[in-house]
Design a protein around this motif. Structure first.
Motif, PDB file in Angstrom:
ATOM      1  N   GLY A  45       0.812  -1.209   0.000  1.00  0.00           N
ATOM      2  CA  GLY A  45       0.000   0.000   0.000  1.00  0.00           C
ATOM      3  C   GLY A  45       0.845   1.258   0.000  1.00  0.00           C
ATOM      4  O   GLY A  45       0.317   2.365  -0.007  1.00  0.00           O
ATOM      5  N   SER A  46       2.138   1.105  -0.004  1.00  0.00           N
ATOM      6  CA  SER A  46       3.046   2.237   0.072  1.00  0.00           C
ATOM      7  C   SER A  46       3.420   2.721  -1.331  1.00  0.00           C
ATOM      8  O   SER A  46       3.706   1.926  -2.225  1.00  0.00           O
ATOM      9  CB  SER A  46       4.315   1.828   0.826  1.00  0.00           C
ATOM     10  OG  SER A  46       5.290   2.818   0.723  1.00  0.00           O
ATOM     11  N   GLY A  47       3.445   4.016  -1.491  1.00  0.00           N
ATOM     12  CA  GLY A  47       3.878   4.589  -2.754  1.00  0.00           C
ATOM     13  C   GLY A  47       5.352   4.365  -3.007  1.00  0.00           C
ATOM     14  O   GLY A  47       5.793   4.306  -4.158  1.00  0.00           O
ATOM     15  N   TRP A  48       6.132   4.214  -1.928  1.00  0.00           N
ATOM     16  CA  TRP A  48       7.573   3.982  -2.068  1.00  0.00           C
ATOM     17  C   TRP A  48       7.844   2.654  -2.756  1.00  0.00           C
ATOM     18  O   TRP A  48       8.731   2.549  -3.600  1.00  0.00           O
ATOM     19  CB  TRP A  48       8.255   4.003  -0.703  1.00  0.00           C
ATOM     20  CG  TRP A  48       8.246   5.347  -0.085  1.00  0.00           C
ATOM     21  CD1 TRP A  48       7.462   5.762   0.951  1.00  0.00           C
ATOM     22  CD2 TRP A  48       9.038   6.477  -0.463  1.00  0.00           C
ATOM     23  NE1 TRP A  48       7.710   7.071   1.238  1.00  0.00           N
ATOM     24  CE2 TRP A  48       8.688   7.536   0.381  1.00  0.00           C
ATOM     25  CE3 TRP A  48       9.997   6.694  -1.431  1.00  0.00           C
ATOM     26  CZ2 TRP A  48       9.259   8.783   0.287  1.00  0.00           C
ATOM     27  CZ3 TRP A  48      10.579   7.940  -1.521  1.00  0.00           C
ATOM     28  CH2 TRP A  48      10.210   8.956  -0.676  1.00  0.00           C
ATOM     29  N   PHE A  49       7.105   1.622  -2.388  1.00  0.00           N
ATOM     30  CA  PHE A  49       7.300   0.314  -3.016  1.00  0.00           C
ATOM     31  C   PHE A  49       6.996   0.377  -4.502  1.00  0.00           C
ATOM     32  O   PHE A  49       7.765  -0.115  -5.325  1.00  0.00           O
ATOM     33  CB  PHE A  49       6.421  -0.749  -2.344  1.00  0.00           C
ATOM     34  CG  PHE A  49       6.369  -2.036  -3.110  1.00  0.00           C
ATOM     35  CD1 PHE A  49       7.465  -2.878  -3.127  1.00  0.00           C
ATOM     36  CD2 PHE A  49       5.237  -2.396  -3.841  1.00  0.00           C
ATOM     37  CE1 PHE A  49       7.436  -4.062  -3.848  1.00  0.00           C
ATOM     38  CE2 PHE A  49       5.203  -3.575  -4.561  1.00  0.00           C
ATOM     39  CZ  PHE A  49       6.299  -4.407  -4.558  1.00  0.00           C
ATOM     40  N   TRP A  50       5.870   0.977  -4.854  1.00  0.00           N
ATOM     41  CA  TRP A  50       5.483   1.049  -6.265  1.00  0.00           C
ATOM     42  C   TRP A  50       6.433   1.926  -7.058  1.00  0.00           C
ATOM     43  O   TRP A  50       6.733   1.640  -8.218  1.00  0.00           O
ATOM     44  CB  TRP A  50       4.036   1.510  -6.402  1.00  0.00           C
ATOM     45  CG  TRP A  50       3.113   0.464  -5.875  1.00  0.00           C
ATOM     46  CD1 TRP A  50       2.474   0.470  -4.671  1.00  0.00           C
ATOM     47  CD2 TRP A  50       2.775  -0.771  -6.501  1.00  0.00           C
ATOM     48  NE1 TRP A  50       1.746  -0.685  -4.519  1.00  0.00           N
ATOM     49  CE2 TRP A  50       1.917  -1.459  -5.627  1.00  0.00           C
ATOM     50  CE3 TRP A  50       3.110  -1.356  -7.708  1.00  0.00           C
ATOM     51  CZ2 TRP A  50       1.383  -2.713  -5.929  1.00  0.00           C
ATOM     52  CZ3 TRP A  50       2.577  -2.612  -8.013  1.00  0.00           C
ATOM     53  CH2 TRP A  50       1.730  -3.271  -7.135  1.00  0.00           C
ATOM     54  N   ALA A  51       6.940   2.988  -6.437  1.00  0.00           N
ATOM     55  CA  ALA A  51       7.925   3.837  -7.115  1.00  0.00           C
ATOM     56  C   ALA A  51       9.215   3.061  -7.366  1.00  0.00           C
ATOM     57  O   ALA A  51       9.796   3.144  -8.456  1.00  0.00           O
ATOM     58  CB  ALA A  51       8.204   5.089  -6.291  1.00  0.00           C
ATOM     59  N   LEU A  52       9.668   2.293  -6.375  1.00  0.00           N
ATOM     60  CA  LEU A  52      10.874   1.477  -6.554  1.00  0.00           C
ATOM     61  C   LEU A  52      10.665   0.396  -7.617  1.00  0.00           C
ATOM     62  O   LEU A  52      11.554   0.124  -8.426  1.00  0.00           O
ATOM     63  CB  LEU A  52      11.290   0.828  -5.235  1.00  0.00           C
ATOM     64  CG  LEU A  52      12.022   1.705  -4.249  1.00  0.00           C
ATOM     65  CD1 LEU A  52      12.222   0.965  -2.937  1.00  0.00           C
ATOM     66  CD2 LEU A  52      13.360   2.128  -4.816  1.00  0.00           C
TER      67      LEU A  52
END
Length: 160
Positions: free
Chosen positions: A13-20
């Protein structure tokens, strides 16, 4: 908002994971064995030949120069991440698997291609086709990884 709140353990649910994940897909699909894809698309063998020879030699020396202890530590860490992520269903480790495992698969695919091309003295159109095939495999791996992350994210967010 503090840094602890920003770095959420809710990985899918984190934007950081999807950005990475998207950054990883972009970087992996833009280069093959360290050579930019647009440079490979030109099919100018005279220009690509020395760069290709240098990158292939460097990749083979990197992989063959790894010590058994380093390989053992990396394998143990990956197995631990896999067990924590998929057996114990800890979300952050499942997400970490989706960031680490494609890189290892891409390293393996690149190494196999480099071994095939290592002893070639003259590069031809067949060489470019082999490297373009590797590029298509890397892109397919990235798309499968992105779809798997979407399915696992849906499973963690909605079903669990």
């Amino acid at each position: 908002m503090t840094i602890i709140e920003l770095l959420s353990w809710d990985a899918f649910g984190s934007g950081w994971f999807w950005a990475l994940l998207l950054l990883q897909l972009l970087v992996n699909s833009s280069r093959v064995i360290g050579i930019p894809v647009d440079m490979l698309r030109t099919c100018d063998i005279d220009q690509i030949g020395p760069i290709l020879k240098w990158r292939i030699t460097r990749l083979v020396k990197l992989v063959e120069g790894l010590h058994v202890l380093v390989i053992s530590v990396i394998s143990s860490a990956i197995c631990g991440i896999l067990v924590l992520g998929f057996w114990y269903q800890i979300e952050v480790f499942a997400a970490l698997c989706l960031l680490v495992l494609p890189e290892i698969a891409i390293l393996r695919l690149g190494y196999r291609t480099a071994i095939k091309l290592r002893h070639d003295q003259v590069y031809s159109l067949n060489t470019i086709q082999l490297i373009n095939g590797l590029h298509h495999k890397i892109q397919a791996l990235g798309v499968v990884n992105l779809l798997l992350a979407g399915f696992l994210g849906y499973g963690y967010e909605v079903l669990l």
